[in-house]
Design an enzyme around this catalytic site. Structure first.
Site, PDB file in Angstrom:
ATOM      1  N   ASP A 157      28.284  49.062  34.676  1.00  0.00           N
ATOM      2  CA  ASP A 157      28.760  49.299  36.038  1.00  0.00           C
ATOM      3  C   ASP A 157      28.666  50.780  36.397  1.00  0.00           C
ATOM      4  O   ASP A 157      28.493  51.640  35.525  1.00  0.00           O
ATOM      5  CB  ASP A 157      30.228  48.822  36.129  1.00  0.00           C
ATOM      6  CG  ASP A 157      30.569  48.257  37.494  1.00  0.00           C
ATOM      7  OD1 ASP A 157      29.911  48.634  38.477  1.00  0.00           O
ATOM      8  OD2 ASP A 157      31.504  47.438  37.577  1.00  0.00           O
TER       9      ASP A 157
ATOM     10  N   ASP B 239      29.987  42.461  45.194  1.00  0.00           N
ATOM     11  CA  ASP B 239      31.353  42.065  44.868  1.00  0.00           C
ATOM     12  C   ASP B 239      31.830  40.985  45.824  1.00  0.00           C
ATOM     13  O   ASP B 239      32.882  40.378  45.609  1.00  0.00           O
ATOM     14  CB  ASP B 239      32.300  43.274  44.967  1.00  0.00           C
ATOM     15  CG  ASP B 239      32.224  44.145  43.724  1.00  0.00           C
ATOM     16  OD1 ASP B 239      31.577  43.720  42.749  1.00  0.00           O
ATOM     17  OD2 ASP B 239      32.800  45.241  43.723  1.00  0.00           O
TER      18      ASP B 239
HETATM   19  C1  GLA Z   1      33.119  46.822  40.175  1.00  0.00           C
HETATM   20  C2  GLA Z   1      32.256  45.619  39.912  1.00  0.00           C
HETATM   21  C3  GLA Z   1      33.120  44.402  39.713  1.00  0.00           C
HETATM   22  C4  GLA Z   1      34.068  44.635  38.567  1.00  0.00           C
HETATM   23  C5  GLA Z   1      34.887  45.895  38.825  1.00  0.00           C
HETATM   24  C6  GLA Z   1      35.725  46.262  37.628  1.00  0.00           C
HETATM   25  O1  GLA Z   1      33.757  46.734  41.395  1.00  0.00           O
HETATM   26  O2  GLA Z   1      31.363  45.426  40.964  1.00  0.00           O
HETATM   27  O3  GLA Z   1      32.320  43.277  39.454  1.00  0.00           O
HETATM   28  O4  GLA Z   1      33.351  44.752  37.366  1.00  0.00           O
HETATM   29  O5  GLA Z   1      34.068  47.006  39.119  1.00  0.00           O
HETATM   30  O6  GLA Z   1      36.447  47.409  37.835  1.00  0.00           O
END
Ligand code: GLA
Length: 732
Positions: free
Chosen positions: A479, A549
């Site tokens: 990420d 997301d």
């Molecule tokens: C980001 C990612 C999510 C999740 C969060 C965790 O927003 O896109 O899928 O992994 O971080 O903090």
């Protein structure tokens, strides 16, 4: 041979099965762009260099005996700054004298089989016999800077890859001000520019508008490509539609500050440049040093935007996605994020795995929250050791319990980031990016690590290596949840601070390369607050990228349709979540148009929901090959129709068809016929639900009648319908 050099005419002709690209070595060794478009036979291309008479204000070179040639109006192959071409320049260098006048002329060329690697950068690759490369050597005589223009032709795909290598062969250091990866001068401006813009939670909105006089561009200066603009532009010729007409695609294999600039001059010609964003960029090149640009992908289609997309869908898994998972069947996963956020322990995860196993799910991903003191998003990024208060007995014990259930295990990392509240920050506060004398801005309570520094990368690599090498980890989610501000590196001298952003990206690539080389069997999924770094550079390392997301299936339609413009369906991370906007069936139909997986608490499902999920898992396995390697058709786009959305997969032998229709909101009509695409008109297809048999020609030209009870309109918003058609082995 896809690349030919006509000695007499001094013309290079680069052919793919669908396109031709041509370059002329002209008087005084100017490199003139002649043509990019539909494939041409061998013919006299030279007349294409002329673009009208220039006016009295246009500069010309008195040594060129041609009253029609001026760098100001002639199509230039790789435009430079300040020597007669007033349009946007692809390349500009500041020499010892301090000025930025740059004038590249042809010196020599090489044509060879294969595809060279680009040191430190992700790039396309080819096996023996799959590609041929032209390398043009050019020189700026005053500074001694040489620029090598590289063109690799992938004949079978209608694709070319371009990049440039700059070598300082002079005696003094020079400053590179602009180094675009490609320049294309097109003889018209009646194109529409198609690109993808967005923001967090709303990636890949499709924008399409006519070109205008002047400069238009899409750019990032966030340090990452970002959800705001994708490094992709298509130019549609007049009358180009989804399935017919001429479309050009331009894609940059890069994950940092990029620019795609198009200038339409007053003669109605267009020049397109793509490469590193020249803003905040300046690279010092000492004598003997070299600089390599990222790679640009050029694709040409006469089958509309759909044809262009399908070419890229097929090309990237073969020639860009280097992971062993690019073409291998991926495990069906469930992710803990939306099911638990930070609130989990070992027992809860084991329960997830237990329930998921019953449904046929193959891999459990433990998302954010497993390390250091990470109980919310305020702290602990950088402390990549297991929180044993949460995971009692440690990670190995948890993984063993999960594996014993027959479920594989995956883990989340955000390697480039650091929270001020972390042990790593307390030990190395100077590792967080910050311009001297300035405070660093925070974003999601975190800072970005200075990935230009070897010791920083080594530390993160070592921390990751220790966890991954000691545990049975099958999958990593990588990420990246903020952009770069106050950009500077304490490790760079003042005259090299302009190199910071590109060096950051090179640092990230280096770390990804080390992790994926050390653990080649691990499936890497990229993520950046959703699809904030969904770009071809990341595809090189990670064959799947979390698309957003936003797991609302209706919102996902435009996000995934947008991404499908230039990314394979197999690369789009898509999950069924607990989002209430639609039922399980529609959520699965939409996630099936992606990698497919789940992101919900499997303990909270009713018996009925469990049965539905089991059926979805079975469908996922049945249609896996069709979806991953079939042809994808965008039939009705959510960008153009606000009521419903339709898409279709057709197997390469045209015998299997999967049609999906989703109602976004109630249309004014309750009657609808959908024409299918890409079928064999001479075959007969059986509708697997009704048993009805249709001719392929009828399905394509007459369509399939979706009206009535079957069409989800009668059941309301958020409903969907999936239909399978199979070709009969014998005609009825
Ligand atoms: C980001 C990612 C999510 C999740 C969060 C965790 O927003 O896109 O899928 O992994 O971080 O903090």
């Amino acid at each position: 041979m896809p690349i030919l050099f006509d000695e007499k005419q001094k013309i290079f002709k680069l052919d793919t099965k669908t396109s031709t690209y041509a370059i002329l070595i002209y008087q005084e060794n100017y490199l003139v762009h002649l043509y990019y478009g539909a494939r041409l036979p061998d013919c006299n291309l030279k007349p294409l260099m002329y673009r009208g008479r220039f006016d009295s204000l246009s500069p010309y070179n008195p040594k060129v005996e041609d009253p029609l040639f001026s760098p100001d109006i002639s199509p230039m192959e790789y435009s430079t700054n300040g020597a007669g071409d007033f349009r946007i320049s692809a390349f500009s260098v500041q020499g010892a004298a301090g000025n930025t006048v740059t004038d590249l002329r042809y010196v020599s060329h090489k044509i060879y089989n294969g595809k060279p690697k680009l040191p430190g950068l992700p790039a396309t690759f080819a096996k023996e016999g799959e590609a041929q490369t032209l390398e043009l050597e050019t020189l700026d005589a005053v500074t001694g800077v040489k620029v090598f223009l590289l063109y690799t032709v992938f004949e079978n795909y209608g694709v070319m890859a371009r990049s440039v290598r700059v070598e300082n062969q002079g005696d003094s250091p020079v400053m590179l001000q602009r180094v675009y990866s490609a320049c294309v001068d097109l003889p018209a401006m009646d194109y529409e520019m198609v690109h993808l813009y967005g923001r967090w939670n709303k990636e890949n909105s499709l924008a399409c508008h006519p070109l205008m006089h002047g400069i238009q561009s899409i750019r990032s200066k966030r340090g990452m490509t970002s959800a705001n603009h994708n490094p992709f532009v298509a130019l549609k010729s007049p009358h180009c539609s989804e399935e017919s007409g001429e479309a050009y695609g331009f894609h940059l294999v890069y994950s940092g500050n990029f620019a795609i600039d198009i200038e339409c001059d007053t003669r109605e010609f267009s020049r397109l440049l793509l490469g590193i964003n020249p803003e905040d960029f300046c690279w010092k090149l000492e004598p003997g040093e070299a600089f390599v640009s990222p790679e640009a992908i050029l694709v040409y289609s006469q089958e509309g935007l759909g044809g262009m997309s399908r070419t890229l869908h097929k090309f990237y898994p073969e020639h860009l996605m280097r992971s062993e998972w690019a073409k291998k069947k991926r495990p069906l996963l469930i992710n803990s994020w939306e099911a638990a956020y930070f609130n989990f322990d070992d027992d809860k995860l084991v329960e997830f795995a237990e329930k998921a196993k019953e449904l046929g799910i193959e891999l459990l991903v433990m998302d954010d929250g497993w390390f250091g003191n990470r109980n919310d998003d305020h702290r602990a990024l950088g402390d990549w050791y297991v929180n044993e208060k949460k995971l009692k007995g440690g990670l190995s014990s948890l993984i063993k319990r999960v594996n014993d259930l027959g479920v594989q295990f995956g883990i989340w990392y955000e390697p480039e980031m650091i929270n001020p509240d972390s042990d790593l920050y307390r030990a190395h506060p100077d590792w967080a990016i910050r311009a001297p004398g300035r405070e660093h801005s925070l974003s999601r309570y975190q800072c970005v690590l200075d990935m230009t520094r070897q010791e920083v990368r080594d530390n993160i690599f070592r921390q990751m290596y220790d966890v991954i090498s000691q545990n049975n980890i099958a999958y990593i989610k990588w990420d990246c949840n903020r952009h770069i501000t106050e950009a500077a590196s304490v490790a760079l001298p003042p005259d090299r601070q302009g190199e910071f952003f590109h060096r950051y990206v090179l640092g990230v690539y280096d770390l990804m390369d080390r992790i994926t080389t050390a653990f080649p069997h691990i499936l890497l999924e990229n993520c950046s607050s959703g699809g904030g770094r969904f770009d071809p550079g990341m595809l090189y390392y990670s064959p799947q990228i979390w698309a957003s997301d936003n797991t609302d299936p209706i919102e996902r339609l435009s996000i995934q349709f947008g991404a499908s413009l230039c990314y394979p369906i197999s690369s789009m991370g898509a999950h069924v979540s607990a989002n209430p906007r639609a039922g399980l069936a529609t959520k699965a139909a939409v996630a099936m148009c992606g990698t497919f997986g789940y992101e919900l608490d499997p303990r909270k499902m009713t018996e009925e929901e469990k049965e539905a999920v089991k059926a979805q898992v079975a469908q996922y396995h049945r249609d896996y090959d069709l979806i991953r390697s079939g042809d994808f058709y965008r039939l009705v786009s959510p960008a153009e129709n606000s009521f419903h959305c339709e898409w279709e997969f057709v197997s390469t032998d045209k015998r299997e068809v999967l049609l999906t229709s989703v109602i976004m909101r109630q249309p004014p009509h309750n009657f609808y016929i959908q024409k299918l695409a890409g079928l064999d008109p001479d075959l007969y297809y059986r509708d697997e639900d009704t048993g009805e048999v249709y001719s392929g020609a009828l399905l394509m030209h007459g369509g399939v009648n979706l009206s009535g009870e079957n069409w989800p309109i009668s059941r309301g918003d958020g409903h969907s319908l999936t239909k399978r058609f199979l070709a009969l082995s014998r005609q009825p």
